[in-house]
Design an enzyme around this catalytic site. Structure first.
Site, short mmCIF file in Angstrom:
data_model
loop_
_atom_site.label_atom_id
_atom_site.label_comp_id
_atom_site.label_asym_id
_atom_site.label_seq_id
_atom_site.Cartn_x
_atom_site.Cartn_y
_atom_site.Cartn_z
N TYR A 63 -0.61 -5.25 -0.72
CA TYR A 63 -0.75 -3.82 -0.42
C TYR A 63 0.37 -3.08 -1.15
O TYR A 63 1.51 -2.99 -0.70
CB TYR A 63 -0.70 -3.57 1.10
CG TYR A 63 -1.88 -4.17 1.84
CD1 TYR A 63 -3.05 -4.54 1.16
CD2 TYR A 63 -1.85 -4.36 3.22
CE1 TYR A 63 -4.14 -5.09 1.84
CE2 TYR A 63 -2.93 -4.90 3.90
CZ TYR A 63 -4.07 -5.27 3.19
OH TYR A 63 -5.14 -5.82 3.87
N HIS A 68 -6.12 -14.62 2.05
CA HIS A 68 -6.72 -13.29 1.96
C HIS A 68 -8.20 -13.30 1.55
O HIS A 68 -9.01 -12.61 2.16
CB HIS A 68 -5.90 -12.46 0.95
CG HIS A 68 -5.97 -10.99 1.18
ND1 HIS A 68 -4.92 -10.14 0.88
CD2 HIS A 68 -6.93 -10.18 1.66
CE1 HIS A 68 -5.26 -8.90 1.17
NE2 HIS A 68 -6.47 -8.90 1.65
N SER A 117 -11.24 -2.72 8.10
CA SER A 117 -11.92 -1.43 7.89
C SER A 117 -12.86 -1.13 9.06
O SER A 117 -14.04 -0.79 8.86
CB SER A 117 -12.68 -1.38 6.56
OG SER A 117 -11.78 -1.38 5.48
N LEU A 160 -13.16 1.32 10.92
CA LEU A 160 -13.64 2.71 11.00
C LEU A 160 -14.41 3.10 9.74
O LEU A 160 -14.69 4.27 9.51
CB LEU A 160 -12.45 3.66 11.24
CG LEU A 160 -11.61 3.31 12.48
CD1 LEU A 160 -10.39 4.22 12.59
CD2 LEU A 160 -12.46 3.38 13.75
N GLY A 161 -14.72 2.12 8.91
CA GLY A 161 -15.49 2.39 7.71
C GLY A 161 -14.65 2.47 6.45
O GLY A 161 -15.19 2.70 5.36
N ALA A 206 -13.63 6.91 4.51
CA ALA A 206 -14.77 7.27 5.35
C ALA A 206 -14.42 7.46 6.83
O ALA A 206 -15.21 8.04 7.59
CB ALA A 206 -15.85 6.20 5.23
N1 NAP Z 1 -8.71 -8.75 4.70
C1 NAP Z 1 -9.15 -7.87 3.84
O1 NAP Z 1 -9.73 -8.18 2.79
C2 NAP Z 1 -8.95 -6.42 4.17
C3 NAP Z 1 -9.61 -5.41 3.45
C4 NAP Z 1 -9.39 -4.09 3.81
C5 NAP Z 1 -8.54 -3.79 4.86
N2 NAP Z 1 -7.87 -4.78 5.53
C6 NAP Z 1 -6.97 -4.51 6.67
O2 NAP Z 1 -7.68 -3.79 7.64
C7 NAP Z 1 -6.98 -2.60 7.95
C8 NAP Z 1 -7.95 -1.51 8.33
O3 NAP Z 1 -8.83 -1.21 7.28
P1 NAP Z 1 -8.70 0.15 6.42
O4 NAP Z 1 -7.34 0.70 6.57
O5 NAP Z 1 -9.22 -0.19 5.08
O6 NAP Z 1 -9.81 1.09 7.03
P2 NAP Z 1 -10.08 1.74 8.48
O7 NAP Z 1 -9.19 1.16 9.49
O8 NAP Z 1 -11.54 1.67 8.70
O9 NAP Z 1 -9.71 3.25 8.19
C9 NAP Z 1 -8.38 3.64 7.95
C10 NAP Z 1 -8.28 5.12 8.08
O10 NAP Z 1 -8.69 5.51 9.36
C11 NAP Z 1 -8.03 6.66 9.74
N3 NAP Z 1 -7.92 6.61 11.21
C12 NAP Z 1 -7.36 5.61 11.93
N4 NAP Z 1 -7.47 5.86 13.25
C13 NAP Z 1 -8.10 7.05 13.35
C14 NAP Z 1 -8.50 7.85 14.45
N5 NAP Z 1 -8.29 7.44 15.70
N6 NAP Z 1 -9.12 9.02 14.20
C15 NAP Z 1 -9.36 9.42 12.91
N7 NAP Z 1 -9.01 8.70 11.83
C16 NAP Z 1 -8.37 7.53 12.05
C17 NAP Z 1 -6.69 6.63 9.08
O11 NAP Z 1 -6.39 7.94 8.66
P3 NAP Z 1 -4.91 8.43 8.26
O12 NAP Z 1 -4.58 7.70 6.99
O13 NAP Z 1 -5.08 9.89 8.07
O14 NAP Z 1 -3.99 8.04 9.37
C18 NAP Z 1 -6.86 5.63 7.96
O15 NAP Z 1 -6.67 6.16 6.67
C19 NAP Z 1 -6.21 -2.30 6.67
O16 NAP Z 1 -5.18 -1.37 6.88
C20 NAP Z 1 -5.75 -3.68 6.30
O17 NAP Z 1 -4.62 -4.04 7.09
C21 NAP Z 1 -8.08 -6.09 5.20
#
Ligand code: NAP
Length: 287
Positions: A53, A128, A209, A211-212, A216
Site C-alpha cells: 500500500y 496477498h 472492499s 463497501l464496493g 464506489a
Molecule cells: N487483499 C486484497 O487483495 C485487498 C484488495 C483491496 C482492499 N483490501 C483491504 O480491504 C480494505 C477495504 O477495502 P477498500 O478500502 O478498497 O474499499 P471499501 O472498504 O469498500 O471502501 C473504502 C472507502 O469507504 C469509505 N467509507 C468507509 N466507511 C464509510 C462509511 N461508514 N460511510 C461512507 N463511506 C465510508 C471510505 O471513505 P473515506 O476515504 O472518505 O474515509 C473509503 O475510501 C482496504 O483498505 C485494504 O486494507 C485488500
C-alpha cells in the site's frame, strides 16, 4: 464493541482497512493518523495493511509505517490491537500491481514488514495474492516457515479459491490457517462459497472492499436501494447496514472497511453493534 476471533486472538467485529491512506488519493499524514486514532477510539482492534500500500516507487511499507506511528502516538492502551499485514503483491510505483509469491521474496518481505511495523513478530501475516508462476504449496510453505521461526504469530491468505484454502490448511497444519481475505460486498457476492467454507472450518473471513471499493463506497446507498431502504428505516448509513449484513452471515466474518477520514471509520465501527432482523437480512440477501 462486539468482538470476534482470528485464531486465538480476539478482535473488534469491524476492522480498519489501511489502503486508502497510502494509495492514489491518499490524504496527508496528519489526517491519516487522526483516522487511525478515531478507529482506536471507537474500539477497533484490527487494522489491515500490506507492504504494497504505497504510491511512489521506493515507498514499500508506507502504510505499515503509518500504522506503527499512529499506534505509537495514540496514548491509549494499544496492546490488544492486531495489525494484519500482507506480502506477495508489489507496486513498482507506476500505478500497476504485480505479484511475487516465491518463498524467497515472502521471507524478505516479512523481514521488511517486521521493520516497518517495528515489532518482533507480525500478528497476522497474509499471502496477498496467488502467483501463477509459483505452486501455491510453495508460497504457503514460506508462511509455515515464518510461523515455525516465530517471525509471524498467525498466517492467513487472500484472494484464494476453496481449493487454495484447502491447500493452505494442509500445508500450514491443523488449525493454523487463521484467516482468508477475499473481496465481498453488495456488488460482489461471488465469494460467498469461500465465506461458507471458512465458516465450516472456523477460519476468520475478512471481506475486502466491503463497501464496493474506494471510488464506489460513498454511492453505496444510491447503487443498492435495498440497503438504503433498511438504512433509512433504521436511521443509520447504508454503509453500516452493509457491514451489519455481512456480520450476520457467519460468526467468522470480520469486515475491514477502508477509511481516510475519521468520520468514515467512526460510522463504520457502529455496525458492530447493529443487529438486523431476519426479515431485513432476507430482503438484503435477495437484493
Ligand atoms: N487483499 C486484497 O487483495 C485487498 C484488495 C483491496 C482492499 N483490501 C483491504 O480491504 C480494505 C477495504 O477495502 P477498500 O478500502 O478498497 O474499499 P471499501 O472498504 O469498500 O471502501 C473504502 C472507502 O469507504 C469509505 N467509507 C468507509 N466507511 C464509510 C462509511 N461508514 N460511510 C461512507 N463511506 C465510508 C471510505 O471513505 P473515506 O476515504 O472518505 O474515509 C473509503 O475510501 C482496504 O483498505 C485494504 O486494507 C485488500
Amino acid at each position: 464493541m462486539r468482538t470476534r476471533k482470528i485464531g486465538q486472538a480476539t478482535v473488534s467485529a469491524i476492522g480498519l482497512g489501511g489502503m486508502p491512506m497510502s494509495i492514489e488519493g491518499r490524504p496527508d499524514e496528519d489526517r491519516s493518523i487522526r483516522t487511525i486514532h478515531a478507529a482506536l477510539d471507537a474500539g477497533v482492534t484490527l487494522i489491515d495493511t500490506a507492504d504494497a500500500y504505497l504510491l511512489h516507487a521506493g515507498e514499500t511499507g508506507h502504510n505499515e509505517r503509518l500504522i506503527a506511528k499512529a499506534l505509537a502516538t495514540h496514548g491509549g492502551d494499544v496492546g490488544s490491537v492486531l495489525v494484519a499485514t500482507k506480502g506477495g503483491h508489489l507496486r513498482p510505483g507506476d500505478g500497476s500491481w504485480t505479484v511475487d509469491g516465491s518463498p524467497e521474496h515472502l521471507r524478505q518481505a516479512a523481514e521488511a514488514s517486521l521493520k516497518a511495523l517495528g515489532v518482533d513478530a507480525i500478528g497476522l501475516y497474509q499471502f496477498h495474492r496467488p502467483d501463477p508462476r509459483v505452486p501455491y504449496e510453495e508460497s504457503v510453505g514460506a508462511l509455515k516457515d515464518l510461523l515455525d521461526a516465530g517471525k509471524i504469530r498467525m498466517a492467513g491468505i487472500s484472494n484464494a479459491s476453496i481449493t487454495q484454502i484447502d491447500i493452505a490448511r494442509r500445508v500450514l497444519g491443523d488449525g493454523n490457517l487463521a484467516s482468508v481475505q477475499n473481496e465481498f460486498s453488495p456488488a460482489f457476492r461471488s465469494s460467498e462459497p469461500e465465506l461458507r467454507h471458512c465458516a465450516e472450518h472456523g477460519i476468520a473471513f475478512l471481506p475486502w472492499s466491503p463497501l464496493g471499493g474506494i471510488g464506489a463506497a460513498a454511492r453505496l446507498g444510491a447503487r443498492h436501494s435495498a440497503f438504503r431502504q433498511v438504512a433509512d428505516a433504521r436511521g443509520v448509513s447504508p454503509q453500516q447496514v452493509t457491514l451489519a449484513w455481512m456480520l450476520a452471515k457467519a460468526p467468522v466474518v470480520i469486515p475491514i472497511p477502508g477509511a481516510s477520514r475519521p468520520e468514515s471509520v467512526t460510522d463504520s465501527a457502529r455496525a458492530a453493534d447493529l443487529v438486523l432482523s431476519a426479515a431485513e437480512l432476507t430482503h438484503l440477501d435477495k437484493a
